[in-house]
Scaffold this active site. Sequence first.
Site, PDB file in Angstrom:
ATOM      1  N   TYR A 169      -1.995   0.027  10.339  1.00 12.63           N
ATOM      2  CA  TYR A 169      -2.059  -0.431   8.952  1.00 12.63           C
ATOM      3  C   TYR A 169      -0.785  -0.032   8.213  1.00 12.63           C
ATOM      4  CZ  TYR A 169      -3.710  -0.949   4.155  1.00 12.63           C
ATOM      5  OH  TYR A 169      -3.841  -1.309   2.837  1.00 12.63           O
TER       6      TYR A 169
ATOM      7  N   SER B 275       0.852  -1.184   0.000  1.00 14.15           N
ATOM      8  CA  SER B 275       0.000   0.000   0.000  1.00 14.15           C
ATOM      9  C   SER B 275       0.888   1.234   0.000  1.00 14.15           C
ATOM     10  CB  SER B 275      -0.883   0.009   1.250  1.00 14.15           C
ATOM     11  OG  SER B 275      -1.559   1.251   1.377  1.00 14.15           O
TER      12      SER B 275
END
Length: 180
Positions: free
Chosen positions: A141, A128
């Site tokens: 995250y 990501s």
Amino acid sequence: ITGCSTGIGYACAARLVGSFRVIAGVRKPEDAERLRRDVGRGVTPILLDVTSEAQLEAAREYVDRECGGELYALINNAGYALSGATELLPLADLRRQFEVNVIGPVALAQKLLPALRRGRGRLVMMGSSSAQIALPFAGAYSATKAALDSFTTALRAEVAPEAKVVTIEPGAIETPIWAK
């Protein structure tokens, strides 16, 4: 492909099914049925929770049995996003975030690397852009995606030229990951 119940994994399975035999990891039987119904022939859903040693081993055995022990590609996509203030984040939740987003993909890669080597295959880790830019309330995250990127960078050098290893780091994509 892991994490095929929704989002990027589901889209990858649907897109690749016309060109490849797709084994699609899902966590729930109802997701497997929906994938079969919506995507159709050419996709084989298997139950695969990347935090389950038994299911990781079953996936390895399936590849050995059904694919002759050769694998063209593994797309390690399974993951979820935990949001919240870092100072208030329960440590059990943080550990779970790392289990799903880092340990699980690394464990599956370890199990399937022999088949990837035999197939001169590719390992794709779904990272990501959050690995590069940590935003407030998404620290857990971001940390998992940064850790996954580091593992992938090391693995790339360790297995070359027998297998190709890459990280894909998409930016904002409309998926249900934050709503879950």
